[in-house]
Design a protein around this motif. Structure first.
Motif, PDB file in Angstrom:
ATOM      1  N   LYS A  47       2.712  13.743  -6.488  1.00 13.39           N
ATOM      2  CA  LYS A  47       3.196  14.438  -5.291  1.00 13.39           C
ATOM      3  C   LYS A  47       2.093  15.170  -4.534  1.00 13.39           C
ATOM      4  O   LYS A  47       2.245  15.453  -3.334  1.00 13.39           O
ATOM      5  CB  LYS A  47       4.304  15.416  -5.664  1.00 13.39           C
ATOM      6  CG  LYS A  47       3.880  16.544  -6.592  1.00 13.39           C
ATOM      7  CD  LYS A  47       5.071  17.423  -6.938  1.00 13.39           C
ATOM      8  CE  LYS A  47       4.695  18.535  -7.907  1.00 13.39           C
ATOM      9  NZ  LYS A  47       5.868  19.376  -8.247  1.00 13.39           N
ATOM     10  N   HIS A  48       0.988  15.482  -5.193  1.00 14.56           N
ATOM     11  CA  HIS A  48      -0.121  16.127  -4.499  1.00 14.56           C
ATOM     12  C   HIS A  48      -1.107  15.110  -3.927  1.00 14.56           C
ATOM     13  O   HIS A  48      -2.081  15.484  -3.268  1.00 14.56           O
ATOM     14  CB  HIS A  48      -0.859  17.084  -5.450  1.00 14.56           C
ATOM     15  CG  HIS A  48       0.000  18.199  -5.954  1.00 14.56           C
ATOM     16  ND1 HIS A  48       0.593  19.127  -5.120  1.00 14.56           N
ATOM     17  CD2 HIS A  48       0.410  18.513  -7.227  1.00 14.56           C
ATOM     18  CE1 HIS A  48       1.307  19.977  -5.838  1.00 14.56           C
ATOM     19  NE2 HIS A  48       1.217  19.625  -7.118  1.00 14.56           N
ATOM     20  N   GLY A  49      -0.849  13.827  -4.206  1.00 14.26           N
ATOM     21  CA  GLY A  49      -1.677  12.769  -3.650  1.00 14.26           C
ATOM     22  C   GLY A  49      -1.163  12.330  -2.291  1.00 14.26           C
ATOM     23  O   GLY A  49      -0.200  12.872  -1.743  1.00 14.26           O
ATOM     24  N   VAL A  50      -1.803  11.302  -1.743  1.00 11.51           N
ATOM     25  CA  VAL A  50      -1.452  10.797  -0.407  1.00 11.51           C
ATOM     26  C   VAL A  50      -0.184   9.950  -0.473  1.00 11.51           C
ATOM     27  O   VAL A  50       0.005   9.174  -1.423  1.00 11.51           O
ATOM     28  CB  VAL A  50      -2.619   9.964   0.170  1.00 11.51           C
ATOM     29  CG1 VAL A  50      -2.235   9.366   1.522  1.00 11.51           C
ATOM     30  CG2 VAL A  50      -3.866  10.818   0.313  1.00 11.51           C
ATOM     31  N   TYR A  51       0.681  10.125   0.529  1.00 12.39           N
ATOM     32  CA  TYR A  51       1.843   9.254   0.702  1.00 12.39           C
ATOM     33  C   TYR A  51       1.685   8.533   2.039  1.00 12.39           C
ATOM     34  O   TYR A  51       1.559   9.166   3.088  1.00 12.39           O
ATOM     35  CB  TYR A  51       3.145  10.052   0.688  1.00 12.39           C
ATOM     36  CG  TYR A  51       4.366   9.227   1.042  1.00 12.39           C
ATOM     37  CD1 TYR A  51       4.866   9.222   2.354  1.00 12.39           C
ATOM     38  CD2 TYR A  51       5.005   8.454   0.092  1.00 12.39           C
ATOM     39  CE1 TYR A  51       5.979   8.464   2.679  1.00 12.39           C
ATOM     40  CE2 TYR A  51       6.125   7.700   0.410  1.00 12.39           C
ATOM     41  CZ  TYR A  51       6.607   7.699   1.706  1.00 12.39           C
ATOM     42  OH  TYR A  51       7.702   6.946   2.029  1.00 12.39           O
ATOM     43  N   ILE A  52       1.660   7.209   1.998  1.00 13.34           N
ATOM     44  CA  ILE A  52       1.497   6.412   3.220  1.00 13.34           C
ATOM     45  C   ILE A  52       2.646   5.421   3.320  1.00 13.34           C
ATOM     46  O   ILE A  52       2.932   4.686   2.364  1.00 13.34           O
ATOM     47  CB  ILE A  52       0.158   5.649   3.233  1.00 13.34           C
ATOM     48  CG1 ILE A  52      -1.017   6.622   3.205  1.00 13.34           C
ATOM     49  CG2 ILE A  52       0.059   4.749   4.464  1.00 13.34           C
ATOM     50  CD1 ILE A  52      -2.383   5.936   3.159  1.00 13.34           C
ATOM     51  N   ALA A  53       3.317   5.423   4.466  1.00 12.58           N
ATOM     52  CA  ALA A  53       4.389   4.464   4.736  1.00 12.58           C
ATOM     53  C   ALA A  53       3.886   3.430   5.736  1.00 12.58           C
ATOM     54  O   ALA A  53       3.344   3.779   6.778  1.00 12.58           O
ATOM     55  CB  ALA A  53       5.614   5.178   5.291  1.00 12.58           C
ATOM     56  N   VAL A  54       4.041   2.156   5.396  1.00 11.49           N
ATOM     57  CA  VAL A  54       3.547   1.066   6.228  1.00 11.49           C
ATOM     58  C   VAL A  54       4.720   0.156   6.600  1.00 11.49           C
ATOM     59  O   VAL A  54       5.436  -0.328   5.717  1.00 11.49           O
ATOM     60  CB  VAL A  54       2.478   0.236   5.497  1.00 11.49           C
ATOM     61  CG1 VAL A  54       1.944  -0.867   6.404  1.00 11.49           C
ATOM     62  CG2 VAL A  54       1.347   1.119   5.004  1.00 11.49           C
ATOM     63  N   ASN A  55       4.910  -0.081   7.902  1.00 11.24           N
ATOM     64  CA  ASN A  55       5.919  -1.036   8.354  1.00 11.24           C
ATOM     65  C   ASN A  55       5.251  -2.399   8.470  1.00 11.24           C
ATOM     66  O   ASN A  55       4.561  -2.690   9.440  1.00 11.24           O
ATOM     67  CB  ASN A  55       6.498  -0.608   9.697  1.00 11.24           C
ATOM     68  CG  ASN A  55       7.658  -1.490  10.143  1.00 11.24           C
ATOM     69  OD1 ASN A  55       7.765  -2.648   9.747  1.00 11.24           O
ATOM     70  ND2 ASN A  55       8.532  -0.940  10.964  1.00 11.24           N
TER      71      ASN A  55
END
Length: 392
Positions: A60-68
């Motif tokens: 949860k402290h890392g990066v979250y990336i959402a890709v379409n």
């Protein structure tokens, strides 16, 4: 974090058993690194599942990336996901990190994963199996530690049978399946969601909230909602903006629902029967297309009069000629004339008109931007730009 806390934190409304099951699986799997495949129709809210998993995981402290994946052109998808080296293709003026490198130590959400080309599916399978990938134009193997969550509204078993999706990738992604139910299968939640959206828009636009009479509520709950929660929210916003009467009847509600054979009331459609656009929508479309013509004239510096096949429905020949010298003034005058003659709110600007029409086109075509752009008579690139500009 229990289910009620998850719902409160992520703004989830409803108590449907299938919805609760999906949220519970997300909560339970969050502490692992297992791949998750979220399925469900367009507009059901699949994007909330990876957010719940990420925020309840050790990452949860890392990066979250959402890709379409469906919004990235096939020719650049490998570069977007895996990065590229300088000079690896025309236009690659410098090296670039891909999403798998950027999300190292975090979570990567691949929405519309079924839209990936087969060649990219091979690269994705390798990352999932070994954590290794190659940048475009590079022979150096790189490592990444990424939790992958994918989502699709496509029947992947059918895509596999048609040779459009790799079976080995399907089983690798589908380690933990989570299905989000369609809105029509959550009948007990439909009115709760509508009330939430109505209150949100009342606050946003500083106006009293709309309410449904008994017949309207019955229609709301019996309608099939092919666009699911996204469509319900859009309908709530349209009614909140466009209707003066705050108590909505079934007849009024039906005007905002595309024809549906299971709805209890007929839905007003165009005389041709080929579309669900109302007279108001047609005027919106003319306004939108005139705006595009005006923008094109500004860019080209031309003084030629705008010619549009639908112009006689809305614009007089005198006004078309007069905007040779002042396009914006004429457009604003025509817009003001329409708004004054209609029941639209006084602060209903051209940006509102553009946004309204784009939303309707996207809703009609279930979020398919290419089809929506064709419906609006603009290029797909222009539609992307307008969506970004208007914050849709």
């Amino acid at each position: 974090m229990d289910l009620n806390q998850i719902k409160e934190r992520f703004g989830i409304i409803g108590n449907d058993p299938e919805l609760n099951r999906a949220l519970e699986i997300a909560r339970q799997v969050a502490g692992t690194d297992l791949s998750v495949l979220v399925t469900g129709e367009s507009g059901v809210g699949k994007e909330v599942i990876p957010q719940i998993i990420h925020q309840n995981s050790p990452r949860k402290h890392g990066v979250y990336i959402a890709v379409n994946c469906g919004a990235i052109p096939e020719g650049t998808i490998d570069s977007e996901l895996f990065g590229h080296e300088k000079g690896s293709f025309t236009g690659a003026t410098e090296a670039r990190k891909g999403y798998f490198e950027e999300a190292d130590g975090g979570t990567l959400f691949l929405d519309e994963v079924a839209e990936l080309p087969l060649s990219t599916q091979v690269r994705l399978l390798r990352v999932l199996q070994t954590g290794e990938f190659l940048k475009v134009g590079s022979s150096k193997v790189q490592k990444t530690d990424v939790r992958v969550i994918a989502a699709t509204n496509v029947n992947l078993q059918g895509a596999i049978a048609n040779g459009k999706f790799r079976e080995d990738l399907y089983y690798r992604l589908n380690t933990v399946p989570i299905h989000m139910p369609a809105l029509r299968d959550r009948k007990g939640d439909i009115y709760l969601l509508f009330r939430k959206f109505a209150l949100d828009f009342a606050d946003k636009y500083a106006m009293p909230a709309i309410h449904l009479d008994d017949a309207a509520r019955e229609l709301l709950e019996s309608y099939r909602w092919p666009g699911n929660i996204r469509q319900l929210k859009s309908v709530a916003e349209q009614i909140s903006i466009l209707e003066h009467n705050r108590l909505i009847s079934a007849e009024v509600l039906a005007k905002y629902l595309p024809s549906d054979t299971e709805a209890k009331l007929p839905v007003k459609t165009s005389e041709a029967g080929a579309d669900y656009l109302t007279d108001r929508d047609i005027i919106f479309k003319i306004l939108f297309q005139l705006r595009q013509d005006v923008d094109a004239l500004k860019q080209s510096g031309s003084n030629a009069a705008v010619q549009h096949e639908n112009a006689p429905l809305f614009i007089s020949s005198e006004s078309v000629q007069s905007h040779q010298t002042d396009e914006d003034q004429v457009f604003n005058q025509e817009e003001a004339t329409y708004l004054e003659a209609s029941d639209a709110p006084a602060n209903f600007s051209i940006q509102d008109v553009n946004a309204e029409l784009i939303r309707k086109a996207l809703e009609k075509h279930n979020g398919k931007r290419k089809a929506a752009a064709a419906e609006l008579g603009i290029s797909e690139r222009t539609l992307y730009r307008k969506i970004k500009e208007l914050g849709i």
